[in-house]
Structures are given as structure tokens and as C-alpha cells.
Design a protein around this motif. Structure first.
Motif, PDB file in Angstrom:
ATOM      1  N   ARG A  35       3.168  10.867  -5.995  1.00 12.33           N
ATOM      2  CA  ARG A  35       4.356  11.447  -6.735  1.00 12.33           C
ATOM      3  C   ARG A  35       4.335  11.535  -8.176  1.00 12.33           C
ATOM      4  O   ARG A  35       5.280  11.805  -8.877  1.00 12.33           O
ATOM      5  N   LYS A  36       3.394  10.683  -8.662  1.00 18.50           N
ATOM      6  CA  LYS A  36       3.355  10.819 -10.189  1.00 18.50           C
ATOM      7  C   LYS A  36       4.325   9.751 -10.577  1.00 18.50           C
ATOM      8  O   LYS A  36       5.242  10.226 -11.821  1.00 18.50           O
ATOM      9  N   LEU A  37       4.722   8.819 -10.062  1.00 14.96           N
ATOM     10  CA  LEU A  37       6.007   8.069 -10.438  1.00 14.96           C
ATOM     11  C   LEU A  37       5.402   6.928 -11.547  1.00 14.96           C
ATOM     12  O   LEU A  37       4.185   6.433 -11.661  1.00 14.96           O
ATOM     13  N   MET A  84      15.502  11.769  -7.666  1.00 16.86           N
ATOM     14  CA  MET A  84      14.718  12.259  -6.793  1.00 16.86           C
ATOM     15  C   MET A  84      13.511  11.246  -6.609  1.00 16.86           C
ATOM     16  O   MET A  84      12.913  11.022  -5.505  1.00 16.86           O
ATOM     17  N   ASP A  85      13.034  10.792  -7.730  1.00 17.68           N
ATOM     18  CA  ASP A  85      11.962   9.786  -7.742  1.00 17.68           C
ATOM     19  C   ASP A  85      12.156   8.510  -6.859  1.00 17.68           C
ATOM     20  O   ASP A  85      11.359   8.249  -6.212  1.00 17.68           O
ATOM     21  N   LEU A  86      13.601   7.943  -6.930  1.00 17.88           N
ATOM     22  CA  LEU A  86      13.867   6.845  -6.063  1.00 17.88           C
ATOM     23  C   LEU A  86      14.020   7.314  -4.855  1.00 17.88           C
ATOM     24  O   LEU A  86      13.524   6.371  -3.782  1.00 17.88           O
ATOM     25  N   LEU A  87      14.514   8.492  -4.737  1.00 14.59           N
ATOM     26  CA  LEU A  87      14.729   8.897  -2.984  1.00 14.59           C
ATOM     27  C   LEU A  87      13.510   9.065  -2.524  1.00 14.59           C
ATOM     28  O   LEU A  87      13.341   8.850  -1.221  1.00 14.59           O
ATOM     29  N   ASN A  88      12.362   9.788  -3.240  1.00 15.63           N
ATOM     30  CA  ASN A  88      11.154  10.104  -2.692  1.00 15.63           C
ATOM     31  C   ASN A  88      10.457   8.654  -2.352  1.00 15.63           C
ATOM     32  O   ASN A  88       9.692   8.691  -1.231  1.00 15.63           O
ATOM     33  N   ASP A 115       0.732  -1.237  -0.023  1.00 13.86           N
ATOM     34  CA  ASP A 115      -0.078   0.014   0.036  1.00 13.86           C
ATOM     35  C   ASP A 115       0.865   1.227   0.110  1.00 13.86           C
ATOM     36  O   ASP A 115       0.487   2.354  -0.657  1.00 13.86           O
ATOM     37  N   ALA A 116       2.084   1.246   0.595  1.00 16.28           N
ATOM     38  CA  ALA A 116       2.873   2.449   0.736  1.00 16.28           C
ATOM     39  C   ALA A 116       3.485   2.537  -0.813  1.00 16.28           C
ATOM     40  O   ALA A 116       3.667   3.805  -1.187  1.00 16.28           O
ATOM     41  N   ILE A 117       3.783   1.543  -1.384  1.00 10.64           N
ATOM     42  CA  ILE A 117       4.200   1.733  -2.682  1.00 10.64           C
ATOM     43  C   ILE A 117       3.127   2.328  -3.623  1.00 10.64           C
ATOM     44  O   ILE A 117       3.285   3.190  -4.632  1.00 10.64           O
ATOM     45  N   ARG A 118       1.796   1.882  -3.565  1.00 10.61           N
ATOM     46  CA  ARG A 118       0.782   2.482  -4.294  1.00 10.61           C
ATOM     47  C   ARG A 118       0.577   3.708  -4.066  1.00 10.61           C
ATOM     48  O   ARG A 118       0.478   4.669  -5.023  1.00 10.61           O
ATOM     49  N   ARG A 119       0.533   4.101  -2.795  1.00  8.31           N
ATOM     50  CA  ARG A 119       0.317   5.649  -2.498  1.00  8.31           C
ATOM     51  C   ARG A 119       1.366   6.575  -2.761  1.00  8.31           C
ATOM     52  O   ARG A 119       1.182   7.628  -3.553  1.00  8.31           O
ATOM     53  N   SER A 120       2.765   6.096  -2.960  1.00  9.56           N
ATOM     54  CA  SER A 120       4.013   7.084  -3.184  1.00  9.56           C
ATOM     55  C   SER A 120       3.626   7.152  -4.736  1.00  9.56           C
ATOM     56  O   SER A 120       3.971   8.186  -5.301  1.00  9.56           O
TER      57      SER A 120
END
Length: 225
Positions: A124-126, A167-171, A115-120
Motif C-alpha cells: 500500500r506504499k505506506l 485510509m492508510d490507517l484503516l487499510n 510480516d503482516a505490517i511489512r507486507r501492508s
């Protein structure tokens, strides 16, 4: 003239018996003090018995006292140990509850990670993220560390994703830390050749990372469910 010569006794002849010795006069008066002597003997015997009983009672009393002292010392030690544990519980309980709330203590919660992966990804529009989680395994603990009834376990997660920038990975990793505790075992970044010439949404980088999610579980006691 010489006197008559005494002849030695012939063999077989008996000598005359020596006269019997007379008993002391006081032995004939023993009957007068017989009652006093009997009373003295009984009193002496009773005194010896009472002294023996007193010595045995004193020994038992000393042993009982010593046992009571040991019991009191053991109870005092146990009481001090319990009080020390209560103080430690009061001191560390907030930290323990915080770690359990964060997912470090207790059973692993893979749904929270997903769920944390999905919400991030949504917030963050990843770009799309793929992941794979291996079965949980026991982890060795350094010797100086004392775990008590708890056991350290880890689950490996392999992440693959395209990035617009680093920064996408760090976020993403910062967001995942809100769902539990993990250690980054390995992370590889590759630059796409078409990233610079493509559109604004074209991935510039590709990332493949391996995370180790950590949990601390209590060791089950034999005979308990």
C-alpha cells in the motif's frame, strides 16, 4: 364325749414324705420313636440352614442385580455424553480449525504480525511504521463465559506511523486482521501543520494506536510437559 385331741407336731419332728408322682406311660415308649424324632430334628435343622442360605443368596443376588443396574445406567450416561461430545466436535471442528488457522487458538505468532505490517507497508506504499510489542499477559474473562481448559491471553502492540490520509490507517488495520485477532484499545490521530503545504508524499497526519492481540491457549496439565 369328745374325741381325742390331736396334738400339733413338736418342733424338730419330720413330716412323712409325700409319695412320688408316677410318670406318664407314653414316656416309657419314647425309645420306639427315637429314630423318627432324630430324623425329624435333623431334617428341621437342615431346612433352617437351607432357608438361611437361600435368603442370603437371594440378598446377594438382589445386590448384584442392583449394582449391575447402576453400572449399566452409568455406562449409558457416559456413552450418551461421549456421543454428544462427538456431535459437538463434528459440528464445531471446522470453526475451531478456522480459528486456529487465523491464529486465535494456539501460541501467539509475533512473526506473522510483523510480516503482516511489512507486507501492508510495501503493497500500500505506506510511510514508515514503528511498533513495540509488550510481553503476553493473562486476561480476565467475564463470569458467564466458560473457557474450560483454555485461557485467554493478550499481547499489547503500540503502533506509530505517519499518514497521507485516514485510509492508510484503516487499510493497515484491515491487513493486520488477516494475521490474527486483535482489539483496538486506543487510537490517536494528530494533524501535521506542514502537511497541506508540503509535497504530495508529505505526511498529513500522525497516528498512535494501541492494539491488543488475542490468543487462546490450553492450560497445561500438571505432570505433563
Amino acid at each position: 364325749m369328745s374325741g381325742p385331741v390331736k396334738q400339733p407336731p413338736l418342733p424338730g419332728m419330720q413330716r412323712t414324705a409325700t409319695p412320688a408322682r408316677t410318670l406318664p406311660a407314653w414316656l416309657g415308649e419314647l425309645h420306639l420313636v427315637r429314630g423318627a424324632l432324630l430324623c425329624f430334628a435333623l431334617t428341621l435343622l437342615a431346612s433352617v440352614v437351607l432357608l438361611s442360605l437361600s435368603a442370603a443368596y437371594r440378598t446377594r443376588a438382589a445386590q448384584t442385580l442392583e449394582l449391575a443396574r447402576h453400572t449399566r445406567a452409568a455406562a449409558a450416561t457416559l456413552f450418551n455424553h461421549v456421543e454428544a461430545e462427538k456431535q459437538e466436535i463434528r459440528a464445531y471442528e471446522p470453526q475451531f480449525l478456522a480459528l486456529r488457522q487465523r491464529g486465535l487458538i494456539g501460541e501467539e505468532n509475533r512473526l506473522a504480525w510483523i510480516d503482516a505490517i511489512r507486507r501492508s507497508q510495501e503493497q500500500r506504499k505506506l510511510l514508515p511504521i514503528s511498533y513495540d510489542i509488550s510481553p503476553q499477559q493473562a486476561l480476565p474473562v467475564p463470569l458467564p463465559m466458560v473457557m474450560g481448559q483454555y485461557h485467554l491471553r493478550g499481547s499489547r502492540m503500540r503502533l506509530q506511523m505517519d499518514l497521507l490520509h485516514e485510509m492508510d490507517l484503516l487499510n493497515l488495520l484491515d491487513d493486520l486482521r488477516q494475521a490474527g485477532y486483535f482489539a483496538v484499545q486506543e487510537c490517536t490521530l494528530k494533524r501535521h501543520a506542514t502537511g497541506a503545504a508540503g509535497s504530495a508524499q508529505a505526511p498529513a497526519l500522525g497516528a498512535e494506536c494501541e492494539l491488543l492481540w488475542l490468543t487462546v491457549n490450553s492450560v497445561p496439565v500438571l505432570g505433563r510437559p
